[in-house]
Design an enzyme around this catalytic site. Structure first.
Site, PDB file in Angstrom:
ATOM      1  N   MET A   1      -4.652   4.899  -0.280  1.00 30.89           N
ATOM      2  CA  MET A   1      -4.629   3.649  -0.981  1.00 30.89           C
ATOM      3  C   MET A   1      -3.997   2.731  -0.128  1.00 30.89           C
ATOM      4  SD  MET A   1      -7.113   3.894  -3.115  1.00 30.89           S
ATOM      5  CE  MET A   1      -7.101   2.103  -3.313  1.00 30.89           C
ATOM      6  N   GLU A   2      -2.994   3.118   0.446  1.00 30.58           N
ATOM      7  CA  GLU A   2      -2.176   2.483   1.528  1.00 30.58           C
ATOM      8  C   GLU A   2      -2.835   1.919   2.480  1.00 30.58           C
ATOM      9  OE1 GLU A   2       0.514   3.769  -1.589  1.00 30.58           O
ATOM     10  OE2 GLU A   2      -0.917   4.805  -0.504  1.00 30.58           O
TER      11      GLU A   2
ATOM     12  N   ASP B   1      -9.207 -15.516   6.882  1.00 31.86           N
ATOM     13  CA  ASP B   1      -8.731 -16.661   6.507  1.00 31.86           C
ATOM     14  C   ASP B   1      -8.429 -17.673   7.919  1.00 31.86           C
ATOM     15  OD1 ASP B   1      -6.874 -18.920   5.282  1.00 31.86           O
ATOM     16  OD2 ASP B   1      -5.275 -17.864   6.286  1.00 31.86           O
TER      17      ASP B   1
END
Length: 350
Positions: free
Chosen positions: A111-112, A126
């Site tokens: 998950m990391e 972004d």
């Protein structure tokens, strides 16, 4: 496995108790990509976006995201991460992302690694949205994991029909239900301009020294139009695993740096020979001769070159000078070599 570990006997979500598990070294590698336009890729590569330092910002964000995983994913354990690495590559119209997370503990770091990719990818979005608001973050997936009682796990090759693209989902998203089906849709073949850079360095893998050879190779290959994965950094003792990782998707080219000397820990040539189908002794010898002309100790390099299936593998020394010599030898012959391996090229000159 036929049971979900995060669901208890009464069907309620809970945090898994890992206190009885053995502490082992655990590594996970995840990947994804931001699909955008060729113009955006060119701007990012030239560091000419309105928001500067795009890749550096995304890399730091990915590392920070991995460290915050237990706060973002409700049932994840807090882990003492020993290493998080985020690397980027380029295709004609995308920026690829790869994250490697490492720890020593009782539970894995999948998950990391996945969170690092996701946060790095969202940060890329972004940074480029002012130029391309339609950019798509896609393909976030686990590639490999090591450690624990199950040892090594590698993602099944989607080209063999173990995963398909769900056309009802956002473009490129592989869903669990689609991956489970036996009627797999064909996946496009890899680009013949794919390359992987591997670094054999115990110090760099441990974080006690900074490697400059891998980034130099990645920059050179990217400038030649390759889609580059890496640098993948492995300790000398783990270089066989590093080469296996590099060959996982059968790239056109793998270039390694380091581990070619006479030290007892230098194992790159042996690991490479173990995966080669055919050697290219002239390539390795030309690199040695070029180095020896300026630095006699370059003759001690034991680097080899050859073919592992459709992939060209070349070992370079672990010094900046050795890498420069390797680039000088490879650049004029690389296109011809890859064309021959792919079944083309002028055989009268090969």
């Amino acid at each position: 496995m036929n049971e979900l570990s995060h669901v208890d006997a009464e069907g309620r979500a809970h945090m898994v108790d890992v206190s009885a598990k053995a502490e082992t070294t655990r590594v996970a590698v995840a990947a994804g990509e931001l699909r955008t336009t060729a113009a955006v890729v060119a701007l990012v590569r030239a560091d000419d976006m309105p928001k500067a330092d795009v890749l550096s910002t995304a890399r730091i964000a990915g590392i920070a995201g991995a460290k915050k995983t237990s706060e973002l994913i409700p049932l994840c354990h807090q882990l003492a991460l020993s290493s998080v690495k985020v690397a980027f590559g380029f295709t004609a119209d995308s920026i690829t992302i790869e994250a490697t997370a490492k720890t020593k503990g009782p539970t894995g770091v999948e998950m990391e690694a996945l969170t690092a990719v996701a946060v790095a990818g969202l940060t890329l979005h972004d940074m480029v949205k002012a130029v391309d608001p339609a950019a798509v973050l896609t393909g976030v997936r686990l590639l490999t994991k090591e450690g624990g009682k199950r040892g090594h796990w590698e993602r099944p090759d989607t080209r063999t029909g173990t995963g398909v693209v769900d056309t009802t989902a956002p473009e490129g998203l592989v869903t669990a239900s689609a991956a489970a089906t036996t009627a797999a849709a064909p996946v496009p073949a890899r680009s013949d301009r794919s390359a992987v850079v591997v670094v054999a360095s115990t110090g760099a893998a441990a974080g006690t020294r900074t490697d400059t050879t891998g980034p130099a190779l990645a920059e050179w290959l990217t400038a030649l139009g390759f889609s580059v994965r890496g640098p993948l950094i492995y300790a000398d003792a783990d270089i066989a695993a590093g080469l296996a990782d590099a060959l996982r998707e059968a790239p056109a080219l793998v270039v390694s740096t380091g581990g070619t000397g006479a030290s007892p820990t230098d194992a790159t040539p042996e690991a490479t020979l173990a995966v080669l189908d055919r050697e290219l002794p002239g390539v390795a010898e030309a690199i040695r001769q070029r180095g020896t002309a300026k630095f006699p100790l370059a003759a001690l390099s034991r680097g080899v070159a050859g073919l592992a299936g459709p992939t060209v593998i070349v070992n370079l020394p672990g010094s900046p000078g050795g890498v420069k010599d390797g680039i000088a030898v490879l650049e004029p012959l690389l296109e011809h070599l890859l064309a021959q391996v792919a079944g083309g090229g002028d055989h009268d000159n090969g």
